[in-house]
Motif scaffolding. Structure first.
Motif, PDB file in Angstrom:
ATOM      1  N   ILE A 170     110.678 -78.418 139.786  1.00  0.00           N
ATOM      2  CA  ILE A 170     110.179 -79.493 140.648  1.00  0.00           C
ATOM      3  C   ILE A 170     110.373 -80.851 139.969  1.00  0.00           C
ATOM      4  O   ILE A 170     110.840 -81.823 140.591  1.00  0.00           O
ATOM      5  N   VAL A 217     109.299 -82.982 146.495  1.00  0.00           N
ATOM      6  CA  VAL A 217     108.924 -81.592 146.773  1.00  0.00           C
ATOM      7  C   VAL A 217     107.503 -81.613 147.308  1.00  0.00           C
ATOM      8  O   VAL A 217     106.537 -81.795 146.554  1.00  0.00           O
ATOM      9  N   ALA A 230     106.419 -70.908 151.863  1.00  0.00           N
ATOM     10  CA  ALA A 230     106.669 -72.173 151.162  1.00  0.00           C
ATOM     11  C   ALA A 230     106.740 -73.324 152.153  1.00  0.00           C
ATOM     12  O   ALA A 230     106.180 -74.413 151.914  1.00  0.00           O
ATOM     13  N   MET A 284     110.031 -75.876 148.637  1.00  0.00           N
ATOM     14  CA  MET A 284     110.825 -75.120 147.677  1.00  0.00           C
ATOM     15  C   MET A 284     110.179 -73.770 147.393  1.00  0.00           C
ATOM     16  O   MET A 284     108.958 -73.661 147.277  1.00  0.00           O
ATOM     17  N   CYS A 285     111.011 -72.734 147.307  1.00  0.00           N
ATOM     18  CA  CYS A 285     110.525 -71.445 146.841  1.00  0.00           C
ATOM     19  C   CYS A 285     111.508 -70.907 145.816  1.00  0.00           C
ATOM     20  O   CYS A 285     112.688 -71.258 145.823  1.00  0.00           O
ATOM     21  N   SER A 286     111.005 -70.078 144.915  1.00  0.00           N
ATOM     22  CA  SER A 286     111.867 -69.495 143.891  1.00  0.00           C
ATOM     23  C   SER A 286     111.293 -68.153 143.465  1.00  0.00           C
ATOM     24  O   SER A 286     110.120 -67.857 143.728  1.00  0.00           O
ATOM     25  N   ASN A 328     108.596 -72.957 138.116  1.00  0.00           N
ATOM     26  CA  ASN A 328     108.631 -73.893 139.246  1.00  0.00           C
ATOM     27  C   ASN A 328     108.333 -75.328 138.844  1.00  0.00           C
ATOM     28  O   ASN A 328     108.970 -76.266 139.333  1.00  0.00           O
ATOM     29  N   SER A 350     105.523 -75.926 147.450  1.00  0.00           N
ATOM     30  CA  SER A 350     106.344 -74.925 146.771  1.00  0.00           C
ATOM     31  C   SER A 350     105.636 -73.582 146.721  1.00  0.00           C
ATOM     32  O   SER A 350     104.409 -73.498 146.887  1.00  0.00           O
ATOM     33  N   TYR A 351     106.435 -72.560 146.475  1.00  0.00           N
ATOM     34  CA  TYR A 351     105.908 -71.199 146.359  1.00  0.00           C
ATOM     35  C   TYR A 351     106.774 -70.469 145.340  1.00  0.00           C
ATOM     36  O   TYR A 351     108.002 -70.554 145.381  1.00  0.00           O
TER      37      TYR A 351
END
Length: 339
Positions: free
Chosen positions: A226, A236, A264, A214-216, A222, A239-240
């Motif tokens: 998550i 997940v 990510a 996951m990236c946002s 985050n 993540s990034y």
């Protein structure tokens, strides 16, 4: 061809239905004609009657995209904007479906352009915002307090389906908050809806995805996103999150979204897909490059919500140019078919 023009292609597909053309326009590269089957379409040039027409060339002149097409035995040239706007002249706005789009932040950015690049002709959007100034809890609570009044205004103006846009706002109330928001809008207006986060989860379930990278754009949010995803059955594995100022995210080019997504995914061993949360992230121009390089599906907010909207209204013809979700157009998973 006039001096100063650069030919791109003899595209056999009329551009208002050609996502490849729109991709070319934004990325300044020629279309892949192997993905453009010949077809004919109707166009209403300004001041003219509806006629059968055929695109014969796309090129640049003085830095502007120009479309050349054959109409009633004559060759005509219009700017890309003139052609796309002409498609809607004389037709009722949203004649196929009218969607209410509720944006959390106090301004719109590229979302309207992105949506109209993807959806078929005849879909209309009524855009409004809830006036958030930042991602603080106070601003989010205040925005949510305006949600139902805003939805009722859109319903009074013809909205048949609602889209709540903003994963930080949707997940603010914790697990299940998205469904509670959808239910409250249905109770207030009598009409269904979805959220960007809900649509993305439904898209991943439709594709059989359970383990994701996951990236946002919002690193500080985050952890909450998550936790929200994991309660809904997704693991997940990496993540990034970006730390860019909120007022700058929508101005970052797609190449930034590509690198954020790739980083990510590299930090997520075993991920079956990449989830790019946040409509502000300019993801739609790089989804196909990411899918090619990472060898997994990429689920981004705007294509996911378009997929759910089109499912609701029954327009399930695959759409090329914006990733596997829209090009494969999977059916909703059994548990999500209450829509």
């Amino acid at each position: 061809m006039e001096r100063g023009e650069r030919a791109w292609s003899n595209c056999p597909k009329f551009p208002e239905k050609c996502e490849q053309y729109l991709l070319c326009d934004s990325r300044r590269r020629a279309p892949d004609l192997r993905r453009c089957p010949p077809r004919r379409s109707r166009v209403r040039p300004a001041g003219g009657d509806s006629e059968r027409s055929r695109c014969s060339a796309i090129y640049l002149r003085d830095g502007q995209t120009v479309i050349q097409f054959e109409l009633a035995g004559q060759t005509r040239r219009l700017s890309a904007l003139e052609v796309l706007m002409a498609q809607r002249v004389g037709a009722e706005f949203g004649w196929r479906a009218l969607v209410g789009w509720i944006h959390s932040y106090g301004m719109l950015h590229s979302t309207p352009l992105d949506l109209y690049r993807i959806v078929p002709d005849g879909y209309g959007f009524l855009f409004t915002t809830l006036g958030k100034k930042d991602q603080s809890a106070e601003e989010t609570d205040a925005a949510l307090g305006r949600l139902l009044e805003t939805a009722q205004l859109l319903a009074a103006n013809g909205a048949e389906f609602f889209c709540i846009n903003s994963s930080p706002m949707v997940t603010h109330g914790g697990p299940g908050a998205d469904l509670r928001l959808i239910a409250s809008i249905r109770e207030a207006t009598g009409r269904p809806g979805t959220t960007t986060t809900t649509a993305a989860m439904r898209a991943m379930r439709a594709m059989g995805i359970t383990k994701i990278a996951m990236c946002s754009p919002y690193q500080a949010r985050n952890a909450k996103l998550i936790a929200f995803l994991e309660v809904n059955g997704f693991e997940v594995v990496g993540s990034y999150g970006m730390t860019e100022e909120l007022t700058r995210i929508h101005r970052l080019p797609g190449e930034v979204a590509y690198r954020v997504g790739r980083e990510a995914f590299r930090a997520a061993p075993g991920a079956q897909a990449l989830y790019m949360a946040g409509g502000r992230l300019r993801a739609i121009d790089v989804i196909e490059e990411l899918e090619t390089d990472l060898k997994v599906p990429v689920i981004a907010s705007t294509p996911a919500i378009v997929w759910e909207v089109l499912h609701y209204f029954g327009t399930t013809t695959p759409i090329d140019g914006f990733g596997r979700l829209l090009s494969e157009f999977p059916a909703l998973a059994a548990g999500d078919r209450q829509l």
